[in-house]
Design an enzyme around this catalytic site. Structure first.
Site, PDB file in Angstrom:
ATOM      1  N   THR A  91      -4.147   1.333  -2.162  1.00 26.56           N
ATOM      2  CA  THR A  91      -3.154   0.256  -2.941  1.00 26.56           C
ATOM      3  C   THR A  91      -3.517  -0.841  -3.479  1.00 26.56           C
ATOM      4  OG1 THR A  91      -3.132  -1.764  -0.573  1.00 26.56           O
ATOM      5  CG2 THR A  91      -5.346  -1.014  -1.140  1.00 26.56           C
ATOM      6  N   THR A 129       0.603  -0.659  -0.242  1.00 30.15           N
ATOM      7  CA  THR A 129       0.313   0.195   0.325  1.00 30.15           C
ATOM      8  C   THR A 129       0.964   1.366  -0.209  1.00 30.15           C
ATOM      9  OG1 THR A 129      -1.434  -1.600   1.167  1.00 30.15           O
ATOM     10  CG2 THR A 129      -1.758   0.845   1.360  1.00 30.15           C
TER      11      THR A 129
END
Length: 576
Positions: A411, A393
């Site tokens: 992400t 992420t």
């Protein structure tokens, strides 16, 4: 915006940068642009920061800058983010003081059932098999979400946000050491090094990952961005959508994603979930993100202690942070899911009386022997959580010249998503592995994060904006890191609000993640503090690579901005 300027910026990967732009009038902007000291971008790569700064120089809103940052990160940081992923964006409006959340979390295909991650024998799949499968890909939400936010707040043309990404993809950019090392690390366990076009993109003919500094072009990504720049809907229909479906459908374990699933995707505008902490208001994303709930619970539990008296150099300060984290994580794991599919007791989880009672479990003299979830008001009876955790992420924070602020976490889930690259030059997400693998117990009780068609998997993303006592912007913060995001973000808030640390000091402060009965502490943590925590009864798993990617902007007392970029990654902070 020229390649040589980008290459110069990229040579400063671990320094704070202050980019000086020209003073020409912003193209397409409405209203005056204030001095450069009022604006800032903090993100995980210098090239992405420069793209965001250019949008601000041209008079863009923080949302315009966020689009530019996202499109470049998807190119230069593919191990962490991409246009086929999802995101939560929190925006502070300087004129109204409103804090709004834009939910671009991926959704499960309509054909998904709660048995999605069980094999033919009713056993949960091994994480590696699930991660590398086509089943792991959900309908991407980042592009549609950014389009919604842009429609409401954008000052520049939608297409302007794609210019930097297109230029870099065509002219080339130096591969970061982090991308190179991550590609080398996953080569033996993933399909990234075995399936085209990813194999040729990340590795040489001998199968070695391209080294740091290798000039990488991606004309296919440039072509994709041109199509999306012309109309964001082109990502969800036509050739790009068909490419996504074909890539997700490949063996092993081809997925259930369809063109209808992509066309049906809708982002959601949500009211930010704000929690009072001392004289501040801390705002983040509500479920299906667990960030606001868990970070809010940690802070509410700590509010009963004079944390300013126990700084980061004390056993007491970290002990209290650990115990509050353990209690908050236990409730988060038990109760949070997509509120459209499950009864999530948000008010109960943050109820002051309930958390006051939970706080009584915390002793300053000893660790809680074993952590269990509580029973907040309105809580349903649910089963234990079986959701795996693998981070992949990125987070960035932006303040524009009009005083508007964006805190956005985005992400593709695991490292390089599910490792499947489309012909359009981008990787697919493996977001559906964020669902619980065991959906129900022997008594038939279903977990709130069980898979279901059209459902958003639970997230830990915690993009956060803090308002001061007058309701004005004070801090934007957040981090990548899987479920550790909650601890990373809470750490920065305690560090700045209670311990008086600067944003850079808060980002660099050692990470402590306390989920369950074992506490993970980053390598390099003070040995005496470690021993002091062990003496209180904490089970410490030290020397861990708690790899956060925190990016912070804070309004200083003198009215100027301070930035912080996590030294563990390639992030920088810059001004227009």
């Amino acid at each position: 915006m020229h390649l040589n300027r980008f290459l110069l910026t990229a040579a400063l990967p671990f320094a704070l940068i202050a980019c000086s732009g020209d003073d020409s009038a912003p193209g397409g902007a409405s209203g005056p642009v204030t001095g450069s000291e009022d604006a800032m971008v903090s993100a995980a790569h210098p090239l992405a920061v420069e793209a965001g700064l250019e949008a601000l120089r041209r008079g863009g809103d923080a949302v315009d800058a966020a689009i530019a940052v996202q499109m470049v990160l998807g190119l230069v940081e593919p191990q962490s983010s991409g246009i086929a992923g999802g995101a939560f964006l929190v925006r502070y409006d300087a004129q109204t003081g409103a804090v709004t959340v834009y939910d671009g979390r991926e959704t499960a295909p309509a054909a998904v059932s709660e048995d999605y991650w069980l094999d033919e024998n009713g056993e949960p799949l091994a994480y590696l098999d699930a991660w590398q499968s086509g089943q792991s890909t959900g309908a991407p939400g980042a592009v549609a979400m950014l389009a919604m936010a842009h429609e409401e707040h954008g000052r520049l043309d939608w297409s302007a946000g794609f210019e930097a990404g297109i230029e870099l993809a065509e002219e080339g950019f130096p591969l970061s050491g982090r991308t190179s090392s991550m590609a080398a690390r996953v080569a033996q366990i993933s399909q990234l090094s075995r399936q085209e076009p990813a194999r040729s993109y990340f590795y040489d003919e001998e199968g070695n990952a391209h080294p740091e500094g290798f000039i990488r072009t991606n004309p296919a990504y440039a072509q994709t961005l041109r199509a999306v720049a012309a109309d964001w809907r082109n990502f969800y229909t036509g050739e790009i959508a068909e490419d996504i479906i074909a890539t997700a459908s490949r063996d092993p374990r081809g997925g259930l994603l369809t063109l209808e699933d992509l066309e049906a995707y809708e982002p959601i505008r949500r009211e930010a979930l704000c929690v009072p902490y001392r004289v501040y208001r801390v705002c983040s994303a509500p479920p299906p993100s667990s960030g606001a709930v868990a970070v809010g619970a940690i802070l509410t539990l700590l509010e009963g202690f004079e944390m300013s008296a126990f700084g980061p150099d004390t056993v007491e300060g970290w002990h209290l942070f650990i115990e509050a984290s353990r209690l908050a994580y236990a409730d988060r794991d038990q109760y949070v899911g997509d509120p459209a599919f499950a009864d999530v007791p948000v008010e109960g989880l943050l109820d002051h009386a309930y958390l006051t009672e939970r706080r009584r479990l915390i002793s300053v003299d000893a660790a809680i022997p074993a952590i269990r979830h509580g029973t907040p008001p309105g809580a349903p009876e649910v089963i234990a959580d079986t959701t795996p955790d693998v981070p992949g992420t990125t987070h960035y924070s932006i303040r524009d010249t009009f005083g508007n602020v964006v805190s956005m976490t985005t992400t593709v889930e695991s490292v390089f998503g599910n490792n499947r690259m489309t012909d359009g030059g981008f990787l697919l997400n493996n977001q559906l592995t964020d669902f619980a693998f065991v959906p129900r117990d022997a008594d038939g009780r279903t977990h709130p994060n069980a898979p279901a068609g059209g459902k958003r998997p639970r997230s830990s993303m915690s993009p956060t904006i803090v308002l001061d006592a007058e309701g004005d912007f004070l801090i934007a913060t957040g981090s990548p890191g899987g479920n550790s995001i909650i601890a990373y973000t809470a750490k920065t808030l305690v560090a700045m609000l209670d311990w008086g640390m600067t944003p850079q000091e808060a980002a660099a402060l050692p990470n402590i993640v306390a989920r369950g009965d074992v506490v993970s502490i980053e390598s390099g943590f003070d040995a005496e503090l470690l021993e002091g925590l062990r003496a209180l009864g904490h089970q410490i798993r030290g020397e861990q690579g708690e790899n956060s990617g925190i990016h912070i902007i804070r309004m200083g007392e003198d009215g100027t901005l301070e930035g912080g970029a996590d030294p563990r990654r390639d992030g920088v902070t810059g001004r227009p």
